[in-house]
Write a protein that holds these residues in place. Structure first.
Motif, mmCIF file in Angstrom:
data_model
loop_
_atom_site.group_PDB
_atom_site.id
_atom_site.type_symbol
_atom_site.label_atom_id
_atom_site.label_comp_id
_atom_site.label_asym_id
_atom_site.label_seq_id
_atom_site.Cartn_x
_atom_site.Cartn_y
_atom_site.Cartn_z
ATOM 1 N N MET A 48 0.874 -1.142 0.279
ATOM 2 C CA MET A 48 0.026 0.086 -0.010
ATOM 3 C C MET A 48 1.001 1.236 -0.058
ATOM 4 N N LEU A 49 1.974 1.276 0.750
ATOM 5 C CA LEU A 49 2.854 2.350 0.789
ATOM 6 C C LEU A 49 3.441 2.624 -0.490
ATOM 7 N N ALA A 50 3.960 1.560 -1.244
ATOM 8 C CA ALA A 50 4.569 1.681 -2.413
ATOM 9 C C ALA A 50 3.667 2.299 -3.501
ATOM 10 N N GLN A 51 2.551 1.884 -3.572
ATOM 11 C CA GLN A 51 1.266 2.142 -4.474
ATOM 12 C C GLN A 51 1.110 3.733 -4.190
ATOM 13 N N ILE A 52 0.881 4.090 -2.938
ATOM 14 C CA ILE A 52 0.625 5.544 -2.762
ATOM 15 C C ILE A 52 1.607 6.439 -3.118
ATOM 16 N N LYS A 53 2.870 5.997 -3.058
ATOM 17 C CA LYS A 53 3.900 6.742 -3.450
ATOM 18 C C LYS A 53 3.972 7.084 -5.103
ATOM 19 N N ARG A 54 3.690 5.908 -5.723
ATOM 20 C CA ARG A 54 3.539 5.733 -7.167
ATOM 21 C C ARG A 54 2.465 6.687 -7.667
ATOM 22 N N ASN A 55 1.503 6.674 -7.113
ATOM 23 C CA ASN A 55 0.160 7.491 -7.483
ATOM 24 C C ASN A 55 0.791 9.162 -7.240
ATOM 25 N N ALA A 56 1.289 9.225 -6.138
ATOM 26 C CA ALA A 56 1.531 10.563 -5.917
ATOM 27 C C ALA A 56 2.832 11.009 -6.660
ATOM 28 N N ALA A 57 3.707 10.380 -7.029
ATOM 29 C CA ALA A 57 4.559 10.675 -7.950
ATOM 30 C C ALA A 57 3.984 11.111 -9.513
ATOM 31 N N GLU A 58 2.951 10.375 -9.844
ATOM 32 C CA GLU A 58 2.298 10.519 -11.111
ATOM 33 C C GLU A 58 1.522 11.846 -10.990
ATOM 34 N N GLN A 59 0.978 12.293 -9.931
ATOM 35 C CA GLN A 59 0.251 13.446 -9.886
ATOM 36 C C GLN A 59 1.029 14.649 -9.315
ATOM 37 N N ASP A 60 2.266 14.611 -9.011
ATOM 38 C CA ASP A 60 3.311 15.433 -8.554
ATOM 39 C C ASP A 60 2.816 15.999 -6.959
ATOM 40 N N MET A 61 2.450 15.104 -6.427
ATOM 41 C CA MET A 61 1.854 15.396 -4.878
ATOM 42 C C MET A 61 3.215 15.203 -3.882
ATOM 43 N N SER A 62 3.056 16.040 -2.655
ATOM 44 C CA SER A 62 4.046 16.033 -1.815
ATOM 45 C C SER A 62 3.135 15.147 -0.649
ATOM 46 N N LEU A 63 4.195 14.295 -0.279
ATOM 47 C CA LEU A 63 3.780 13.370 0.928
ATOM 48 C C LEU A 63 4.521 13.481 2.342
ATOM 49 N N PRO A 64 3.625 13.000 3.129
ATOM 50 C CA PRO A 64 4.457 13.299 4.658
ATOM 51 C C PRO A 64 5.585 12.101 4.759
ATOM 52 N N SER A 65 6.231 12.152 5.946
ATOM 53 C CA SER A 65 6.958 11.128 5.947
ATOM 54 C C SER A 65 6.799 9.768 6.080
ATOM 55 N N ASP A 66 7.458 8.666 5.985
ATOM 56 C CA ASP A 66 7.140 7.275 5.681
ATOM 57 C C ASP A 66 6.592 6.829 7.147
ATOM 58 N N LYS A 67 6.993 7.553 8.117
ATOM 59 C CA LYS A 67 6.698 6.889 9.286
ATOM 60 C C LYS A 67 5.036 7.571 9.641
ATOM 61 N N VAL A 68 4.492 8.708 9.200
ATOM 62 C CA VAL A 68 3.375 9.094 9.085
ATOM 63 C C VAL A 68 2.487 8.365 8.225
ATOM 64 N N LEU A 69 3.028 8.200 6.857
ATOM 65 C CA LEU A 69 2.275 7.162 6.014
ATOM 66 C C LEU A 69 1.953 6.174 6.292
ATOM 67 N N ARG A 70 2.954 5.350 7.295
ATOM 68 C CA ARG A 70 2.736 4.041 7.453
ATOM 69 C C ARG A 70 1.534 3.762 8.575
ATOM 70 N N VAL A 71 1.482 4.932 9.417
ATOM 71 C CA VAL A 71 0.427 4.971 10.594
ATOM 72 C C VAL A 71 -0.893 4.948 9.489
#
Length: 430
Positions: A48-71
Motif C-alpha cells: 500500500m505504501l509503495a502504490q501510494i508513493k507511485r500515485n503521488a509521483a504521477e500526480q506530482d503530490m508531496s507526501l508526509p514522512s514514511d512514518k506518518v504514511l505507515r500509520v
C-alpha cells in the motif's frame, strides 16, 4: 451497490488490488497487525505504501514522512479488515455475475472498455485478477456499511421541510414571473358598501376568467390599473422586485394560475401567472387501473389459469358480468379484489415490469388479453390517465436525499470508530 463503486477511483482500487496481489504471490512474511481473529501482513502494508508513493509521483503530490504514511496505511487496512470480518460473519457474498456487472459500470464511468480498463490497471502495477478481487472486496464493504448504517439514520419531517424551504428560498432569486394584473379600484375614503361592491365585482371578474374569459381583454375593459391598456401585463420580475402583497400570493404558483381577489388600500387585485422562467416544475403521469389476477397452483395449472381469465374477460366484454364482481369473486390479489380490482392512482414504475409494459401501452377502457407477470396471470383495464404536478414531492425528495447523504456519512464515521474501538488490535511489527 454498483452506484457506490462507480465513484471509486481506478487508482485507489489499484492500491487495494496490489495488496491482494502481494498476498497471492508472496510467501507469508511477517504479521504486522493482529485484528481480532485475522491478521494484516507486513507485505500488505509495504504494498500500500509503495502504490501510494507511485500515485503521488504521477500526480506530482508531496507526501508526509514514511512514518506518518505507515500509520495511515495501517489504520486503513485495520478498518477494512474489521469491516470485512463483519461482512463474512453476516454471510455477505458477491457473485461473479454481480462482479462483472460492477466492473462494466466502472469502465463505462471512466469512458473505457473493459479491456482498456484492464490495460490501465496493469499499467498502474497491478494484475487483473487481483484488481477483480479488490473490487469484490469493495462491494462487500459497501454492503456491510449500508446494512449497518442505514438503520442509524433518522430524518424528521421537520428537517425535510426546513431544508426544502431553504433550498426554495435560495432558488427564488433566479425565478422570474410574468404577471398580468386587473385592479378593481377604490377611491379614498370608500365606505363599507363601496368596498363590498368592489369585492363582488372582483369576484365576478375572477369567475369569468376561470370560465375561460381572455385576461387581456378583461383587463382592458374592466381594470383601473396603470397597465390596463397593455392587457394588464406587468412584465417580468422576481419575488424581490414585486410588491410584498403580490410576492406572498405568487409564491409556489405555476404558469396559468389565477390569484385573488387580493385587497389593498387601492382596491382588489386579480393576478395571473402568464409565464415563468427559472422555475423547476416536475410533472408525472399517473394511471388508474384495475385487474384480475389468477395465480397458478397445484389445483390450478398455468394453462388453466390463462384459459379461465379468457373466459372471465369474454363474460365481461359481452356484458354478462361486471369487472368488479368478477374481481371480487375470482382475483387472487387480496389488496384489490375487495375493491373490485381497483389499484387506485399510481405511477406505473411501482408495478412489475410485465404489468407496467401492458398498462403503459393500454387504451383507456379496453380490457387487455391475459398476460403473465411474476405473480401470475392478469387481465387489466386502464380506467383513466392524468398528469400530476410532482414539484413539491420532488423538492421534498431532494431535501431528503441531501439530508440522508450528510447524515449517512456522519453515522458511517461513527460506526467505523465504534467497531474499531471494539476490535482487538495488536501491532506486531513496528
Amino acid at each position: 451497490m454498483n452506484k457506490m463503486l462507480k465513484i471509486v477511483s481506478i487508482a485507489w482500487l489499484a492500491i487495494a488490488s496490489s495488496v491482494v496481489s502481494v498476498q497471492a504471490n508472496e510467501v507469508l512474511d511477517r504479521v504486522a497487525v493482529i485484528v481480532n481473529d485475522g491478521v494484516i501482513l507486513q507485505s500488505e502494508v509495504d504494498a500500500m505504501l509503495a502504490q501510494i508513493k507511485r500515485n503521488a509521483a504521477e500526480q506530482d503530490m508531496s507526501l508526509p514522512s514514511d512514518k506518518v504514511l505507515r500509520v495511515q496505511a495501517i489504520d486503513r487496512l485495520v478498518l477494512q479488515e474489521v469491516q470485512l470480518q463483519i461482512a463474512r460473519r453476516a454471510g455477505i457474498e458477491v457473485s461473479d455475475a454481480q462482479l462483472e456487472q460492477t466492473i462494466q459500470g466502472i469502465a463505462q464511468e471512466s469512458n473505457l472498455t473493459v479491456d482498456q480498463l484492464r490495460n490501465e490497471i496493469e499499467r498502474l502495477g497491478s494484475t487483473w485478477s487481483s484488481y477483480r478481487e479488490s473490487v469484490r472486496k469493495e462491494m462487500m464493504l459497501g454492503e456491510v456499511q449500508r446494512g449497518a448504517v442505514r438503520e442509524r439514520v433518522y430524518i424528521s419531517p421537520q428537517e425535510i421541510n426546513n431544508l426544502s424551504q431553504m433550498l426554495e428560498e435560495m432558488n427564488e432569486k433566479e425565478v422570474e414571473y410574468r404577471l398580468s394584473h386587473i385592479l378593481v379600484g377604490l377611491r379614498d375614503g370608500s365606505g363599507s358598501d363601496e368596498v363590498q361592491d368592489a369585492r363582488e365585482r372582483a369576484e365576478q371578474l375572477l369567475e369569468l376568467l376561470r370560465k375561460g374569459a381572455d385576461f387581456a381583454e378583461t383587463a382592458v375593459s374592466s381594470s383601473s390599473g396603470s397597465r390596463a391598456l397593455e392587457g394588464g401585463d406587468l412584465g417580468w420580475m422576481n419575488i424581490n422586485a414585486m410588491p410584498t402583497l403580490f410576492a406572498e400570493a405568487v409564491r409556489d404558483k405555476r404558469k396559468g394560475d389565477l390569484i385573488g381577489p387580493i385587497k389593498s388600500g387601492v382596491g382588489f387585485h386579480i393576478l395571473k401567472v402568464a409565464d415563468t422562467r427559472g422555475l423547476e416544475t416536475v410533472e408525472v403521469e399517473e394511471v388508474n387501473a384495475r385487474h384480475i389476477l389468477l395465480q397458478p397452483s397445484v389445483i390450478l395449472s398455468d394453462k388453466r389459469a390463462k384459459e379461465k381469465l379468457e373466459e372471465i374477460r369474454a363474460q365481461i366484454v359481452a356484458g354478462e358480468a361486471s369487472f368488479e364482481d368478477m374481481a371480487r369473486e375470482h382475483s387472487s390479489d387480496p389488496g384489490s379484489a375487495s375493491q373490485g380490482g381497483d389499484l387506485g392512482w399510481s405511477q406505473t414504475e411501482v408495478y412489475d415490469p410485465a404489468f407496467k409494459r401492458v398498462v403503459d401501452n393500454a387504451e383507456v377502457g379496453v380490457i387487455s388479453e391475459p398476460f403473465k407477470s411474476q405473480f401470475g396471470w392478469h387481465i387489466v383495464e386502464v380506467l383513466d390517465r392524468r398528469i400530476q404536478d410532482a414539484t413539491e414531492r420532488s423538492k421534498q425528495n431532494r431535501a431528503y436525499q441531501l439530508l440522508f447523504r450528510r447524515k449517512y456519512q456522519e453515522e458511517l464515521e461513527n460506526w467505523q470508530q465504534e467497531i474499531r474501538d471494539q476490535a482487538y488490535i495488536e501491532q506486531v511489527v513496528k
